[in-house]
Design a protein around this motif. Structure first.
Motif, PDB file in Angstrom:
ATOM      1  N   ARG A   1      -8.843-109.834  23.260  1.00 30.61           N
ATOM      2  CA  ARG A   1      -9.231-109.137  22.039  1.00 30.61           C
ATOM      3  C   ARG A   1      -9.609-107.695  22.327  1.00 30.61           C
ATOM      4  NH1 ARG A   1     -12.668-114.325  19.847  1.00 30.61           N
ATOM      5  NH2 ARG A   1     -11.079-115.131  18.402  1.00 30.61           N
TER       6      ARG A   1
ATOM      7  N   TRP B   1     -11.740-109.321  11.170  1.00 30.64           N
ATOM      8  CA  TRP B   1     -13.188-109.117  11.250  1.00 30.64           C
ATOM      9  C   TRP B   1     -13.873-109.605   9.979  1.00 30.64           C
ATOM     10  CZ3 TRP B   1     -15.606-105.997  15.215  1.00 30.64           C
ATOM     11  CH2 TRP B   1     -14.704-105.493  16.168  1.00 30.64           C
TER      12      TRP B   1
ATOM     13  N   VAL C   1     -16.262-112.939  21.036  1.00 29.41           N
ATOM     14  CA  VAL C   1     -16.147-112.340  19.703  1.00 29.41           C
ATOM     15  C   VAL C   1     -16.540-110.871  19.790  1.00 29.41           C
ATOM     16  CG1 VAL C   1     -16.987-112.391  17.322  1.00 29.41           C
ATOM     17  CG2 VAL C   1     -16.581-114.527  18.554  1.00 29.41           C
TER      18      VAL C   1
ATOM     19  N   ALA D   1     -18.564-115.328  10.740  1.00 32.47           N
ATOM     20  CA  ALA D   1     -17.505-114.894  11.657  1.00 32.47           C
ATOM     21  C   ALA D   1     -17.116-116.043  12.575  1.00 32.47           C
ATOM     22  CB  ALA D   1     -17.959-113.685  12.461  1.00 32.47           C
ATOM     23  N   ARG D   2     -18.099-116.751  13.081  1.00 31.29           N
ATOM     24  CA  ARG D   2     -17.814-117.901  13.943  1.00 31.29           C
ATOM     25  C   ARG D   2     -17.123-119.005  13.155  1.00 31.29           C
ATOM     26  NH1 ARG D   2     -22.611-120.119  17.425  1.00 31.29           N
ATOM     27  NH2 ARG D   2     -20.853-121.306  18.217  1.00 31.29           N
TER      28      ARG D   2
ATOM     29  N   ASP E   1     -12.010-112.630  14.883  1.00 32.38           N
ATOM     30  CA  ASP E   1     -11.989-111.941  16.175  1.00 32.38           C
ATOM     31  C   ASP E   1     -13.232-111.095  16.375  1.00 32.38           C
ATOM     32  OD1 ASP E   1      -9.226-112.644  17.067  1.00 32.38           O
ATOM     33  OD2 ASP E   1      -8.692-111.569  15.226  1.00 32.38           O
ATOM     34  N   GLY E   2     -13.842-110.655  15.256  1.00 29.12           N
ATOM     35  CA  GLY E   2     -14.990-109.777  15.379  1.00 29.12           C
ATOM     36  C   GLY E   2     -15.899-109.836  14.175  1.00 29.12           C
TER      37      GLY E   2
ATOM     38  N   VAL F   1     -22.792-115.162  18.728  1.00 33.25           N
ATOM     39  CA  VAL F   1     -21.329-115.335  18.689  1.00 33.25           C
ATOM     40  C   VAL F   1     -20.702-115.515  20.062  1.00 33.25           C
ATOM     41  CG1 VAL F   1     -21.157-114.031  16.540  1.00 33.25           C
ATOM     42  CG2 VAL F   1     -20.818-112.832  18.727  1.00 33.25           C
TER      43      VAL F   1
END
Length: 218
Positions: free
Chosen positions: A7, A71, A107, A79-80, A85-86, A103
């Motif tokens: 990433r 993102w 991440v 996000a998780r 990805d971010g 995270v």
């Protein structure tokens, strides 16, 4: 190479970052990604968590199809859950160290900065990428004073190694000024989201950034 390393390598190659909400039709997002958007952030505070995750799944699938980084704004937990990805946080959100603890290392974490003092702190925070701005005042951040082109010039001098993105009022008419000030990566909202042809708008912005000395490698 770990997932986080992969990433970060993709982040280093990214030059155009689109922030948008759930109201952007998938066909227009697809066109923007085809045009050269390399990162997409879903930012929509009007949705509850379940609805946001439903939209995130569609964004995630489309970003994967184009090899773009996906993102989520503000929420490390979502996000998780979304397999993003971010996660991007602001100065008034959770501290980068706390986000990292939640995270993990794979991440990516982005952090907004608005002043040279904030930039210095951000460089030591462990964030993977920074936003620098707003260069010009923008209705997407009402009440946020413009940081100006001088702040872009400062970031170009001070943060050459860490990926950073100029943000705020950037479009095809103003991108040349931020590139001249030293930006090699940009964040846009309206310039692509609201464009008549989002793919053409994205392509024009990528061309403007990549046409600068070092634009294709920095």
């Amino acid at each position: 190479m770990t997932g986080g390393d992969t990433r970060r390598a993709r982040l280093a190659r990214a030059h155009l970052y689109l922030v948008t909400d759930s109201g952007m039709p998938m066909q227009r997002l697809d066109a923007a990604l085809t045009g050269g958007v390399a990162m997409v952030q879903l930012r929509d505070r009007s949705l509850d968590d379940g609805a946001l995750l439903e939209v995130a799944a569609r964004f995630r699938e489309l970003c994967d199809r184009h090899g773009a980084l996906f993102w989520i704004n503000d929420r490390p937990d979502l996000a998780r859950a979304a397999g993003a990805d971010g996660v991007h946080v602001g100065q008034d959100d959770v501290a980068v160290g706390d986000v990292r603890a939640e995270v993990g290392e794979d991440v990516l974490i982005g952090l907004s900065t608005h002043t040279p003092h904030q930039l210095e702190a951000a460089l030591a925070s462990g964030a993977d990428q920074l936003s620098v701005g707003p260069v010009w005042e923008t209705p997407t951040k009402p009440g946020r004073a413009a940081a100006g082109l001088d702040y872009v010039r400062h970031a170009a001098r001070r943060a050459p190694e860490l990926p950073w993105f100029a943000i705020g009022g950037i479009d095809t008419g103003t991108v040349g000024q931020v590139v001249e000030a030293g930006a090699r990566r940009i964040v846009v909202v309206r310039a692509v989201r609201d464009a008549t042809d989002p793919g053409a708008a994205a392509a024009a912005l990528v061309e403007a950034v990549n046409g600068a000395p070092g634009g294709t490698t920095q």
